[in-house]
Design a protein around this motif. Sequence first.
Motif, PDB file in Angstrom:
ATOM      1  N   SER A  18       0.829  -1.202   0.000  1.00  0.00           N
ATOM      2  CA  SER A  18       0.000   0.000   0.000  1.00  0.00           C
ATOM      3  C   SER A  18       0.862   1.249   0.000  1.00  0.00           C
ATOM      4  O   SER A  18       0.608   2.210  -0.723  1.00  0.00           O
ATOM      5  CB  SER A  18      -0.917  -0.004   1.217  1.00  0.00           C
ATOM      6  OG  SER A  18      -1.641   1.196   1.285  1.00  0.00           O
ATOM      7  N   HIS A  22       1.230   4.093  -2.894  1.00  0.00           N
ATOM      8  CA  HIS A  22       1.000   5.515  -2.625  1.00  0.00           C
ATOM      9  C   HIS A  22       2.180   6.359  -3.113  1.00  0.00           C
ATOM     10  O   HIS A  22       2.017   7.408  -3.723  1.00  0.00           O
ATOM     11  CB  HIS A  22       0.801   5.715  -1.125  1.00  0.00           C
ATOM     12  CG  HIS A  22       0.688   7.161  -0.735  1.00  0.00           C
ATOM     13  ND1 HIS A  22      -0.406   7.919  -1.057  1.00  0.00           N
ATOM     14  CD2 HIS A  22       1.548   7.972  -0.061  1.00  0.00           C
ATOM     15  CE1 HIS A  22      -0.236   9.153  -0.588  1.00  0.00           C
ATOM     16  NE2 HIS A  22       0.949   9.208   0.021  1.00  0.00           N
ATOM     17  N   SER A  57      -3.366  12.979  -9.452  1.00  0.00           N
ATOM     18  CA  SER A  57      -4.498  12.069  -9.314  1.00  0.00           C
ATOM     19  C   SER A  57      -4.861  11.472 -10.665  1.00  0.00           C
ATOM     20  O   SER A  57      -4.921  12.179 -11.677  1.00  0.00           O
ATOM     21  CB  SER A  57      -5.700  12.819  -8.747  1.00  0.00           C
ATOM     22  OG  SER A  57      -6.842  11.998  -8.751  1.00  0.00           O
ATOM     23  N   GLN A  59      -7.701   9.627 -10.810  1.00  0.00           N
ATOM     24  CA  GLN A  59      -9.138   9.411 -10.699  1.00  0.00           C
ATOM     25  C   GLN A  59      -9.749  10.538  -9.867  1.00  0.00           C
ATOM     26  O   GLN A  59      -9.036  11.373  -9.318  1.00  0.00           O
ATOM     27  CB  GLN A  59      -9.422   8.059 -10.023  1.00  0.00           C
ATOM     28  CG  GLN A  59      -8.912   7.997  -8.583  1.00  0.00           C
ATOM     29  CD  GLN A  59      -9.134   6.646  -7.958  1.00  0.00           C
ATOM     30  OE1 GLN A  59      -8.791   5.624  -8.560  1.00  0.00           O
ATOM     31  NE2 GLN A  59      -9.688   6.624  -6.753  1.00  0.00           N
ATOM     32  N   GLU A  61     -11.015  12.208  -6.815  1.00  0.00           N
ATOM     33  CA  GLU A  61     -10.718  12.042  -5.397  1.00  0.00           C
ATOM     34  C   GLU A  61     -11.597  12.992  -4.563  1.00  0.00           C
ATOM     35  O   GLU A  61     -11.651  14.191  -4.829  1.00  0.00           O
ATOM     36  CB  GLU A  61      -9.250  12.344  -5.100  1.00  0.00           C
ATOM     37  CG  GLU A  61      -8.271  11.413  -5.775  1.00  0.00           C
ATOM     38  CD  GLU A  61      -8.246  10.025  -5.151  1.00  0.00           C
ATOM     39  OE1 GLU A  61      -8.915   9.825  -4.108  1.00  0.00           O
ATOM     40  OE2 GLU A  61      -7.560   9.140  -5.701  1.00  0.00           O
ATOM     41  N   GLU A  62     -12.277  12.415  -3.568  1.00  0.00           N
ATOM     42  CA  GLU A  62     -13.118  13.232  -2.686  1.00  0.00           C
ATOM     43  C   GLU A  62     -12.265  13.856  -1.579  1.00  0.00           C
ATOM     44  O   GLU A  62     -11.375  13.207  -1.016  1.00  0.00           O
ATOM     45  CB  GLU A  62     -14.220  12.385  -2.060  1.00  0.00           C
ATOM     46  CG  GLU A  62     -15.169  13.208  -1.176  1.00  0.00           C
ATOM     47  CD  GLU A  62     -16.245  12.366  -0.519  1.00  0.00           C
ATOM     48  OE1 GLU A  62     -17.014  12.908   0.292  1.00  0.00           O
ATOM     49  OE2 GLU A  62     -16.289  11.140  -0.801  1.00  0.00           O
ATOM     50  N   LYS A 102      -8.301  16.903   3.982  1.00  0.00           N
ATOM     51  CA  LYS A 102      -7.884  15.507   3.957  1.00  0.00           C
ATOM     52  C   LYS A 102      -8.442  14.795   2.732  1.00  0.00           C
ATOM     53  O   LYS A 102      -9.515  15.147   2.225  1.00  0.00           O
ATOM     54  CB  LYS A 102      -8.371  14.777   5.215  1.00  0.00           C
ATOM     55  CG  LYS A 102      -7.809  15.317   6.515  1.00  0.00           C
ATOM     56  CD  LYS A 102      -8.286  14.480   7.704  1.00  0.00           C
ATOM     57  CE  LYS A 102      -7.712  15.008   9.014  1.00  0.00           C
ATOM     58  NZ  LYS A 102      -8.095  14.154  10.171  1.00  0.00           N
ATOM     59  N   LEU A 103      -7.711  13.785   2.303  1.00  0.00           N
ATOM     60  CA  LEU A 103      -8.196  12.915   1.248  1.00  0.00           C
ATOM     61  C   LEU A 103      -9.179  11.929   1.870  1.00  0.00           C
ATOM     62  O   LEU A 103      -8.853  11.277   2.874  1.00  0.00           O
ATOM     63  CB  LEU A 103      -7.020  12.170   0.609  1.00  0.00           C
ATOM     64  CG  LEU A 103      -7.250  11.506  -0.753  1.00  0.00           C
ATOM     65  CD1 LEU A 103      -7.509  12.550  -1.824  1.00  0.00           C
ATOM     66  CD2 LEU A 103      -6.040  10.635  -1.107  1.00  0.00           C
ATOM     67  N   ALA A 104     -10.358  11.788   1.291  1.00  0.00           N
ATOM     68  CA  ALA A 104     -11.414  10.980   1.900  1.00  0.00           C
ATOM     69  C   ALA A 104     -11.005   9.513   2.026  1.00  0.00           C
ATOM     70  O   ALA A 104     -11.260   8.876   3.051  1.00  0.00           O
ATOM     71  CB  ALA A 104     -12.707  11.102   1.099  1.00  0.00           C
ATOM     72  N   ARG A 105     -10.371   8.934   1.016  1.00  0.00           N
ATOM     73  CA  ARG A 105     -10.056   7.500   1.048  1.00  0.00           C
ATOM     74  C   ARG A 105      -8.753   7.199   1.775  1.00  0.00           C
ATOM     75  O   ARG A 105      -8.439   6.039   2.028  1.00  0.00           O
ATOM     76  CB  ARG A 105     -10.008   6.939  -0.370  1.00  0.00           C
ATOM     77  CG  ARG A 105      -8.853   7.405  -1.236  1.00  0.00           C
ATOM     78  CD  ARG A 105      -8.961   6.800  -2.621  1.00  0.00           C
ATOM     79  NE  ARG A 105      -7.917   7.257  -3.525  1.00  0.00           N
ATOM     80  CZ  ARG A 105      -6.768   6.617  -3.709  1.00  0.00           C
ATOM     81  NH1 ARG A 105      -6.532   5.498  -3.042  1.00  0.00           N
ATOM     82  NH2 ARG A 105      -5.874   7.072  -4.575  1.00  0.00           N
ATOM     83  N   ASP A 106      -8.002   8.223   2.120  1.00  0.00           N
ATOM     84  CA  ASP A 106      -6.759   8.034   2.872  1.00  0.00           C
ATOM     85  C   ASP A 106      -6.498   9.316   3.667  1.00  0.00           C
ATOM     86  O   ASP A 106      -5.822  10.224   3.206  1.00  0.00           O
ATOM     87  CB  ASP A 106      -5.592   7.730   1.927  1.00  0.00           C
ATOM     88  CG  ASP A 106      -4.300   7.433   2.696  1.00  0.00           C
ATOM     89  OD1 ASP A 106      -4.331   7.486   3.950  1.00  0.00           O
ATOM     90  OD2 ASP A 106      -3.274   7.163   2.045  1.00  0.00           O
ATOM     91  N   LYS A 107      -7.047   9.350   4.876  1.00  0.00           N
ATOM     92  CA  LYS A 107      -7.006  10.584   5.658  1.00  0.00           C
ATOM     93  C   LYS A 107      -5.599  10.951   6.138  1.00  0.00           C
ATOM     94  O   LYS A 107      -5.395  12.024   6.683  1.00  0.00           O
ATOM     95  CB  LYS A 107      -7.960  10.487   6.858  1.00  0.00           C
ATOM     96  CG  LYS A 107      -9.430  10.406   6.465  1.00  0.00           C
ATOM     97  CD  LYS A 107     -10.321  10.396   7.691  1.00  0.00           C
ATOM     98  CE  LYS A 107     -11.794  10.403   7.309  1.00  0.00           C
ATOM     99  NZ  LYS A 107     -12.166   9.213   6.524  1.00  0.00           N
TER     100      LYS A 107
END
Length: 256
Positions: A18, A22, A57, A59, A61-62, A102-107
């Motif tokens: 992971s 990243h 990015s 894709q 990103e929320e 913050k990035l929603a999928r990886d805070k």
Amino acid sequence: MVQRRSLTVPYGAVLAVSFLAHVATGLELSVNNHAADFTLSTQLGPAISLSCLVHNSSQAEELLWYRGDGQVGLKEGNKVNISNICISPVNESDNGVTFTCKLARDKSVQVSVILDVQFPPQLSGEETLHVEEGKDATLTCNSKSNPQAQTSWYKNNHNLTLQQGRHELYQTSEVIRLSIRKVQKSDNGTYTCMVQSPLGNGMRDFHLVVEDKKPVFPTEAVIAAVVVVTLTILFGIVARKDKFFKCFKKPRETSL
């Protein structure tokens, strides 16, 4: 027939994969063109905008915004790859507050900004204080400013001469306190709390009125006197009652 074998991957290896993924993507955020945490200096009133942008990015990103520990509500269309928030108007309560994107999928991917709201001194406090002679007096000057102001006390428009053992000064970022022990008649007067900062000066007057000592009544002696008087009155009433009945006592009958 083909035999299938299950493969167990250690948890540490999963984390490593992971992390490498990243790093490989190079995904990062920036707030107002800052890729690392920073402090933003501003002043009261005018609104400020914070813009969070996703970099590298591949894709959609929320993004999430936080004010301190509380999440900020965002409208649709202001969450993907770029997100903006506005603080308006800026006031004293915003000083020292941390805003984090913050990035929603990886805070863990985040950037924070601390607001440094600068403002001139703002003073408040009880203006008139009545204190009985011989008791202690405390003048409290509530002072808010950023940066913290320099403080001095005046009495009747003259520098206050502090007497060791009688005067005590206490100061925090929001309170300036002058304590006077066992006030005397000579302590009567107008005390001025003067503060000075690069953004402006401020002053507030406090009127100290030293009143005469109130007479101290011997409570026990007064209670004893009241008891004696009450008992005397009661005994007097009883004595008069006996005399009254004696006057109206029926006379003896005499035989002829």
